[in-house]
Scaffold this motif. Sequence first.
Motif, mmCIF file in Angstrom:
data_model
loop_
_atom_site.group_PDB
_atom_site.id
_atom_site.type_symbol
_atom_site.label_atom_id
_atom_site.label_comp_id
_atom_site.label_asym_id
_atom_site.label_seq_id
_atom_site.Cartn_x
_atom_site.Cartn_y
_atom_site.Cartn_z
ATOM 1 N N GLU A 74 0.412 -1.067 0.375
ATOM 2 C CA GLU A 74 -0.273 -0.129 0.247
ATOM 3 C C GLU A 74 1.343 1.814 0.169
ATOM 4 O OE1 GLU A 74 -4.010 0.834 2.528
ATOM 5 O OE2 GLU A 74 -2.779 1.473 3.359
ATOM 6 N N TYR A 75 2.112 1.456 0.987
ATOM 7 C CA TYR A 75 3.193 2.034 0.970
ATOM 8 C C TYR A 75 2.958 2.341 -0.511
ATOM 9 C CZ TYR A 75 7.166 5.091 1.244
ATOM 10 O OH TYR A 75 8.345 5.822 1.114
ATOM 11 N N LEU A 76 3.637 1.755 -1.568
ATOM 12 C CA LEU A 76 3.951 2.006 -2.432
ATOM 13 C C LEU A 76 3.273 2.788 -3.896
ATOM 14 C CD1 LEU A 76 6.392 -1.285 -3.310
ATOM 15 C CD2 LEU A 76 7.520 0.958 -3.067
ATOM 16 N N GLY A 77 1.832 2.026 -3.527
ATOM 17 C CA GLY A 77 0.671 2.983 -4.083
ATOM 18 C C GLY A 77 -0.153 1.866 -4.701
ATOM 19 N N PRO A 78 -1.427 2.593 -4.457
ATOM 20 C CA PRO A 78 -2.298 1.774 -4.595
ATOM 21 C C PRO A 78 -2.695 0.905 -5.500
ATOM 22 C CG PRO A 78 -3.258 4.344 -5.856
ATOM 23 C CD PRO A 78 -1.529 4.110 -5.210
ATOM 24 N N GLU A 79 -1.585 1.106 -6.463
ATOM 25 C CA GLU A 79 -1.107 -0.339 -8.104
ATOM 26 C C GLU A 79 -1.091 -1.520 -7.582
ATOM 27 O OE1 GLU A 79 2.253 2.196 -8.468
ATOM 28 O OE2 GLU A 79 -0.249 3.209 -8.337
ATOM 29 N N TYR A 80 0.020 -0.956 -6.827
ATOM 30 C CA TYR A 80 -0.228 -2.111 -5.529
ATOM 31 C C TYR A 80 -0.177 -3.112 -4.731
ATOM 32 C CZ TYR A 80 4.421 -0.784 -7.781
ATOM 33 O OH TYR A 80 5.715 -0.787 -8.865
ATOM 34 N N LEU A 81 -1.499 -2.631 -4.379
ATOM 35 C CA LEU A 81 -2.842 -3.626 -4.217
ATOM 36 C C LEU A 81 -4.301 -3.424 -4.218
ATOM 37 C CD1 LEU A 81 -2.403 -4.968 -1.364
ATOM 38 C CD2 LEU A 81 -2.648 -3.474 -0.042
ATOM 39 N N PRO A 82 -4.032 -3.571 -5.244
ATOM 40 C CA PRO A 82 -4.883 -3.136 -6.213
ATOM 41 C C PRO A 82 -6.493 -4.447 -5.483
ATOM 42 C CG PRO A 82 -3.981 -4.652 -7.916
ATOM 43 C CD PRO A 82 -3.469 -4.514 -6.603
ATOM 44 N N ASP A 83 -7.851 -3.823 -5.748
ATOM 45 C CA ASP A 83 -9.035 -4.649 -4.094
ATOM 46 C C ASP A 83 -7.954 -5.661 -3.120
ATOM 47 O OD1 ASP A 83 -10.294 -3.767 -6.544
ATOM 48 O OD2 ASP A 83 -9.413 -5.451 -8.033
ATOM 49 N N ASP A 85 -5.420 -7.457 -2.923
ATOM 50 C CA ASP A 85 -5.079 -8.155 -3.367
ATOM 51 C C ASP A 85 -3.517 -8.640 -3.516
ATOM 52 O OD1 ASP A 85 -4.069 -10.797 -5.303
ATOM 53 O OD2 ASP A 85 -6.418 -11.154 -5.815
ATOM 54 N N ARG A 86 -3.042 -9.075 -2.343
ATOM 55 C CA ARG A 86 -1.950 -9.334 -1.957
ATOM 56 C C ARG A 86 -1.148 -9.350 -3.105
ATOM 57 N NH1 ARG A 86 -4.096 -9.981 2.936
ATOM 58 N NH2 ARG A 86 -3.512 -12.794 2.895
ATOM 59 N N LEU A 87 -1.393 -10.610 -3.937
ATOM 60 C CA LEU A 87 -1.012 -11.942 -4.954
ATOM 61 C C LEU A 87 -0.453 -10.680 -6.121
ATOM 62 C CD1 LEU A 87 0.306 -14.262 -6.440
ATOM 63 C CD2 LEU A 87 -1.632 -14.751 -6.319
ATOM 64 N N LYS A 88 -1.631 -9.400 -6.594
ATOM 65 C CA LYS A 88 -1.593 -9.234 -7.611
ATOM 66 C C LYS A 88 -0.726 -7.869 -7.600
ATOM 67 C CE LYS A 88 -6.700 -9.700 -9.418
ATOM 68 N NZ LYS A 88 -7.755 -8.437 -9.297
ATOM 69 N N GLY A 89 -1.063 -7.227 -6.558
ATOM 70 C CA GLY A 89 -0.096 -6.770 -6.378
ATOM 71 C C GLY A 89 1.667 -7.257 -5.856
ATOM 72 N N TYR A 90 1.942 -7.928 -5.579
ATOM 73 C CA TYR A 90 3.042 -8.985 -5.866
ATOM 74 C C TYR A 90 3.442 -9.054 -7.376
ATOM 75 C CZ TYR A 90 6.736 -12.111 -4.613
ATOM 76 O OH TYR A 90 7.978 -12.215 -5.086
ATOM 77 N N ARG A 91 3.159 -9.299 -7.967
ATOM 78 C CA ARG A 91 2.828 -9.698 -9.816
ATOM 79 C C ARG A 91 3.460 -8.395 -10.036
ATOM 80 N NH1 ARG A 91 -2.361 -13.871 -10.475
ATOM 81 N NH2 ARG A 91 -1.310 -15.371 -9.893
ATOM 82 N N ARG A 92 2.666 -7.442 -9.180
ATOM 83 C CA ARG A 92 3.011 -6.056 -10.099
ATOM 84 C C ARG A 92 4.177 -5.916 -9.896
ATOM 85 N NH1 ARG A 92 -3.089 -2.823 -10.734
ATOM 86 N NH2 ARG A 92 -3.572 -3.981 -11.687
ATOM 87 N N LEU A 93 4.691 -5.815 -9.122
ATOM 88 C CA LEU A 93 5.781 -5.572 -8.535
ATOM 89 C C LEU A 93 7.387 -6.736 -9.096
ATOM 90 C CD1 LEU A 93 7.606 -4.131 -6.230
ATOM 91 C CD2 LEU A 93 7.809 -5.290 -5.164
ATOM 92 N N ILE A 94 6.739 -7.234 -9.693
ATOM 93 C CA ILE A 94 7.638 -8.952 -10.339
ATOM 94 C C ILE A 94 8.074 -8.196 -11.936
ATOM 95 C CG2 ILE A 94 8.310 -11.154 -11.643
ATOM 96 C CD1 ILE A 94 6.661 -12.337 -9.051
ATOM 97 N N GLY A 95 6.662 -7.770 -12.087
ATOM 98 C CA GLY A 95 6.926 -6.953 -13.884
ATOM 99 C C GLY A 95 7.798 -5.531 -13.749
ATOM 100 N N ARG A 96 8.739 -4.921 -12.288
ATOM 101 C CA ARG A 96 8.894 -3.953 -12.581
ATOM 102 C C ARG A 96 10.313 -4.186 -12.957
ATOM 103 N NH1 ARG A 96 4.957 -1.408 -13.353
ATOM 104 N NH2 ARG A 96 3.727 -1.146 -11.732
ATOM 105 N N LYS A 97 10.831 -2.723 -13.589
ATOM 106 C CA LYS A 97 12.772 -3.030 -14.412
ATOM 107 C C LYS A 97 13.919 -2.909 -12.650
ATOM 108 C CE LYS A 97 12.112 -0.673 -18.429
ATOM 109 N NZ LYS A 97 12.137 0.249 -18.787
ATOM 110 N N ASP A 98 14.668 -3.774 -13.002
ATOM 111 C CA ASP A 98 15.438 -3.492 -12.379
ATOM 112 C C ASP A 98 15.412 -2.590 -11.210
ATOM 113 O OD1 ASP A 98 15.788 -6.718 -12.464
ATOM 114 O OD2 ASP A 98 17.939 -6.319 -13.950
ATOM 115 N N GLU A 100 13.999 0.063 -11.168
ATOM 116 C CA GLU A 100 12.253 0.381 -10.684
ATOM 117 C C GLU A 100 12.104 -0.289 -9.276
ATOM 118 O OE1 GLU A 100 9.514 -0.567 -13.842
ATOM 119 O OE2 GLU A 100 9.320 1.183 -14.548
ATOM 120 N N LEU A 101 12.172 -1.247 -9.145
ATOM 121 C CA LEU A 101 12.732 -1.905 -7.717
ATOM 122 C C LEU A 101 13.716 -1.895 -6.956
ATOM 123 C CD1 LEU A 101 11.203 -4.829 -7.106
ATOM 124 C CD2 LEU A 101 12.738 -6.371 -8.233
#
Length: 126
Positions: A74-83, A85-98, A100-101
């Motif tokens: 949630e701290y990283l932004g609403p796009e990382y905790l959609p609905d 859903d921790r798993l969706k947020g985690y997937r979005r984080l995995i998809g970031r460039k090095d 950005e990560l």
Amino acid sequence: MDMPVRNIANENARKAFSAILDVKENHPDAAKEYLSLVRGTDAFIHQCGLLQTLAFYLAKKKDHHHLLMEHMLEYLGPEYLPDCDRLKGYRRLIGRKDTELMLCTAKIRQYILWLKRYAEAMLDEK
């Protein structure tokens, strides 16, 4: 027109205070374990990385792991905790460039310091 000055430390403090207040008021049964977990999170991230730390918390079935993971995403932004859903947020984080990560990791580590301070002040029963 003057641009408002952003103080990241103050923003971190406000968000962390709100997160710990949520634990105290809405999850009192998880407060002791949350405090213990947040105390070791920065070292865990330093040793293993943000993605592995979050994957570990995702795999756990206990409230305090899920709460801390939600606070971090949630701290990283609403796009990382959609609905919420921790798993969706985690997937979005995995998809970031090095790069950005790496930035996300640095931000989270600064935020964790504030979470730890407030957790020790507000959740510690000693």
